[in-house]
Design a protein around this motif. Sequence first.
Motif, PDB file in Angstrom:
ATOM      1  N   ASN A   1     -19.242   0.279  -6.932  1.00 28.64           N
ATOM      2  CA  ASN A   1     -19.937   1.724  -6.981  1.00 28.64           C
ATOM      3  C   ASN A   1     -19.935   2.399  -8.223  1.00 28.64           C
ATOM      4  O   ASN A   1     -19.948   3.688  -8.251  1.00 28.64           O
ATOM      5  CB  ASN A   1     -19.117   2.379  -6.001  1.00 28.64           C
ATOM      6  CG  ASN A   1     -19.531   1.748  -4.567  1.00 28.64           C
ATOM      7  OD1 ASN A   1     -20.855   1.749  -3.926  1.00 28.64           O
ATOM      8  ND2 ASN A   1     -18.502   1.352  -3.807  1.00 28.64           N
ATOM      9  N   LEU A   2     -19.852   1.784  -9.266  1.00 29.26           N
ATOM     10  CA  LEU A   2     -19.914   2.434 -10.472  1.00 29.26           C
ATOM     11  C   LEU A   2     -21.666   2.826 -10.889  1.00 29.26           C
ATOM     12  O   LEU A   2     -21.871   3.459 -11.576  1.00 29.26           O
ATOM     13  CB  LEU A   2     -19.351   1.587 -11.826  1.00 29.26           C
ATOM     14  CG  LEU A   2     -17.976   1.276 -12.003  1.00 29.26           C
ATOM     15  CD1 LEU A   2     -17.692   0.490 -13.060  1.00 29.26           C
ATOM     16  CD2 LEU A   2     -17.180   2.524 -11.996  1.00 29.26           C
ATOM     17  N   PHE A   3     -22.373   2.073 -10.075  1.00 25.78           N
ATOM     18  CA  PHE A   3     -23.798   1.939 -10.345  1.00 25.78           C
ATOM     19  C   PHE A   3     -24.409   2.017  -8.998  1.00 25.78           C
ATOM     20  O   PHE A   3     -23.750   2.180  -8.024  1.00 25.78           O
ATOM     21  CB  PHE A   3     -24.368   0.675 -10.865  1.00 25.78           C
ATOM     22  CG  PHE A   3     -23.565   0.230 -12.262  1.00 25.78           C
ATOM     23  CD1 PHE A   3     -23.751   0.867 -13.264  1.00 25.78           C
ATOM     24  CD2 PHE A   3     -22.476  -0.640 -11.935  1.00 25.78           C
ATOM     25  CE1 PHE A   3     -23.055   0.390 -14.535  1.00 25.78           C
ATOM     26  CE2 PHE A   3     -21.887  -1.005 -13.162  1.00 25.78           C
ATOM     27  CZ  PHE A   3     -22.091  -0.501 -14.226  1.00 25.78           C
ATOM     28  N   LEU A   4     -25.639   2.626  -9.012  1.00 25.68           N
ATOM     29  CA  LEU A   4     -26.315   2.693  -7.786  1.00 25.68           C
ATOM     30  C   LEU A   4     -27.167   1.578  -7.391  1.00 25.68           C
ATOM     31  O   LEU A   4     -27.305   0.708  -8.218  1.00 25.68           O
ATOM     32  CB  LEU A   4     -27.613   3.866  -8.130  1.00 25.68           C
ATOM     33  CG  LEU A   4     -27.433   5.103  -8.786  1.00 25.68           C
ATOM     34  CD1 LEU A   4     -28.850   5.689  -8.901  1.00 25.68           C
ATOM     35  CD2 LEU A   4     -26.520   5.937  -8.105  1.00 25.68           C
ATOM     36  N   ASN A   5     -27.233   1.342  -6.169  1.00 24.68           N
ATOM     37  CA  ASN A   5     -28.106   0.087  -5.578  1.00 24.68           C
ATOM     38  C   ASN A   5     -29.049   0.656  -4.443  1.00 24.68           C
ATOM     39  O   ASN A   5     -28.532   1.327  -3.626  1.00 24.68           O
ATOM     40  CB  ASN A   5     -27.137  -1.232  -5.325  1.00 24.68           C
ATOM     41  CG  ASN A   5     -26.504  -1.073  -4.035  1.00 24.68           C
ATOM     42  OD1 ASN A   5     -27.142  -1.138  -2.841  1.00 24.68           O
ATOM     43  ND2 ASN A   5     -25.152  -0.845  -4.062  1.00 24.68           N
ATOM     44  N   ARG A   6     -30.122   0.109  -4.558  1.00 26.86           N
ATOM     45  CA  ARG A   6     -31.313   0.540  -3.810  1.00 26.86           C
ATOM     46  C   ARG A   6     -31.096   0.215  -2.127  1.00 26.86           C
ATOM     47  O   ARG A   6     -31.069   1.243  -1.238  1.00 26.86           O
ATOM     48  CB  ARG A   6     -32.602  -0.002  -3.814  1.00 26.86           C
ATOM     49  CG  ARG A   6     -33.646   0.416  -3.078  1.00 26.86           C
ATOM     50  CD  ARG A   6     -34.380   1.804  -3.694  1.00 26.86           C
ATOM     51  NE  ARG A   6     -35.386   2.151  -2.821  1.00 26.86           N
ATOM     52  CZ  ARG A   6     -35.811   3.566  -2.800  1.00 26.86           C
ATOM     53  NH1 ARG A   6     -35.384   4.312  -3.792  1.00 26.86           N
ATOM     54  NH2 ARG A   6     -36.596   4.020  -2.047  1.00 26.86           N
ATOM     55  N   PRO A   7     -30.421  -0.858  -1.694  1.00 27.05           N
ATOM     56  CA  PRO A   7     -30.070  -1.024  -0.524  1.00 27.05           C
ATOM     57  C   PRO A   7     -29.154  -0.264   0.350  1.00 27.05           C
ATOM     58  O   PRO A   7     -29.319   0.388   1.478  1.00 27.05           O
ATOM     59  CB  PRO A   7     -29.294  -2.574  -0.203  1.00 27.05           C
ATOM     60  CG  PRO A   7     -30.303  -3.230  -1.362  1.00 27.05           C
ATOM     61  CD  PRO A   7     -30.284  -2.150  -2.388  1.00 27.05           C
ATOM     62  N   GLN A   8     -28.234   0.400  -0.574  1.00 27.92           N
ATOM     63  CA  GLN A   8     -27.017   1.207  -0.064  1.00 27.92           C
ATOM     64  C   GLN A   8     -27.755   2.608   0.116  1.00 27.92           C
ATOM     65  O   GLN A   8     -27.547   3.257   1.023  1.00 27.92           O
ATOM     66  CB  GLN A   8     -25.901   1.473  -1.030  1.00 27.92           C
ATOM     67  CG  GLN A   8     -24.823   2.358  -0.713  1.00 27.92           C
ATOM     68  CD  GLN A   8     -23.648   2.589  -1.585  1.00 27.92           C
ATOM     69  OE1 GLN A   8     -23.071   3.703  -1.520  1.00 27.92           O
ATOM     70  NE2 GLN A   8     -23.184   1.571  -2.033  1.00 27.92           N
ATOM     71  N   ALA A   9     -28.589   2.984  -0.700  1.00 33.36           N
ATOM     72  CA  ALA A   9     -29.323   4.302  -0.794  1.00 33.36           C
ATOM     73  C   ALA A   9     -30.158   4.362   0.541  1.00 33.36           C
ATOM     74  O   ALA A   9     -30.202   5.272   1.284  1.00 33.36           O
ATOM     75  CB  ALA A   9     -30.117   4.606  -1.974  1.00 33.36           C
ATOM     76  N   GLU A  10     -30.880   3.393   0.787  1.00 39.19           N
ATOM     77  CA  GLU A  10     -31.890   3.355   1.987  1.00 39.19           C
ATOM     78  C   GLU A  10     -31.036   3.204   3.201  1.00 39.19           C
ATOM     79  O   GLU A  10     -31.422   4.113   4.147  1.00 39.19           O
ATOM     80  CB  GLU A  10     -32.795   2.123   1.771  1.00 39.19           C
ATOM     81  CG  GLU A  10     -33.748   2.158   0.784  1.00 39.19           C
ATOM     82  CD  GLU A  10     -34.853   1.146   0.415  1.00 39.19           C
ATOM     83  OE1 GLU A  10     -35.656   1.313  -0.267  1.00 39.19           O
ATOM     84  OE2 GLU A  10     -34.496   0.240   1.173  1.00 39.19           O
TER      85      GLU A  10
END
Length: 407
Positions: A79-88
């Motif tokens: 979770n230091l970075f963004l990831n698209r599946p989590q955001a969606e």
Amino acid sequence: MSESLQPSTAELYARHVIATYARFPLSLVRGEGAWVWDEEDRVYLDFTSGIAVNTLGHSHPALQNALATQAATLIHVSNLFLNRPQAELAARIGAMVGTPGKIFFCNSGAEANEGLYKLARKHGSGRGRHEIISLDGSFHGRTLGGIAATGQLKVKLGFGPPLDGFLNVPARLECVAQAVGARTAAVMVEPIQGEGGVRPLSADFLRALRALCDEHGILLFYDEVQCGFGRTGHWCGWHATGAPDALPDAVSWAKGIGGGFPLGAFWVREPFDDLLGPGTHGTTYGGSPLACAAAKAVFDTIEKEDLLANARERGAQLAAAAGKMPRVREVRGAGLLLGVEVQDLPPLEGEEGTVALRLTKRLIKAGLLVVPAGEQTIRLLPPLNVTASECEEAAEILHGVLADRRV
Ligand SMILES: Cc1ncc(COP(=O)(O)O)c(C=O)c1O
């Protein structure tokens, strides 16, 4: 030792796995839909779904494809970075609840609830409010916080002293109202108690809890780890109780959300959704691209295959069938979170344990896997895509065992 001179699976467990579970002596090797096969290639109707986890049953192609595709792309980044599946996924869960708020992803139900305890303390800090009230008969997980919140003595024994700041009270409004005081931070309930024997709270009770929490400026939490994410035939378990208007301040999920891939989450509504700021909470694995891709596939498939409607219909079918069976005292629950309470089941020679355990063992022998809950109740938790004929077959096995025909 087994004939091959290789230790059997049961022998390896006995030697190497801590016996925190009194496991049934059944080693499962593969599954398809609502069916599983053991090492001897015997087939069983799986009405456990891994304890309300395998939302789409075993080996669903949509879940397989999502996992394989995402695994070949990106499994974990922290979770230091963004990831698209989590955001969606966060956006979709937010839309499912239908009220502005935000989500935190973790790995299990107990961990999701730990986040809620911290949220309650953060909200109450500075006002001397740190206590969480939960209900007798509830189950909230096996961490120290979880067993403190859980309203069942058996999970606490041997693990004292109890964590400060938790209070279990009978599931009645006057008892909760009496317990609320200057130190109360939150009230936490399962809209339908699962482990405690499938006991739905009434819509009036949930509404009254909402009003009580508003009156005292404290938070209302729903633990939907078992009753959430479609299992009741509704996205939200509290809708299934008939009180969609009794909106909580935060909700926890796990189990069915990942369809078998470990994922937990909690959602917090505005204006409390920024209480846990940077550095206040975290988890290494939570919300990995792989876990979130799995959950998105579960979401998509529930919608595409209209599985909420199926859960309601199959649940009604099973409840109607079970309600007419010998020895059945009561059928409780909603959708495919069903508890069948049995009055008695005279032990056969050599049989030990509660009515629920003895019935479960007889059902396993007859080819149906179910989960005991409490002393007298078994849970029927088939996947949300279970068919009418599979439910008919399960009902036939249950009826046969209750009528002592198939033992
Ligand atoms: C309502 C409820 N909350 C929390 C938990 C704990 O979830 P986990 O085993 O994923 O930690 C469970 C597990 O059965 C549950 O039913």
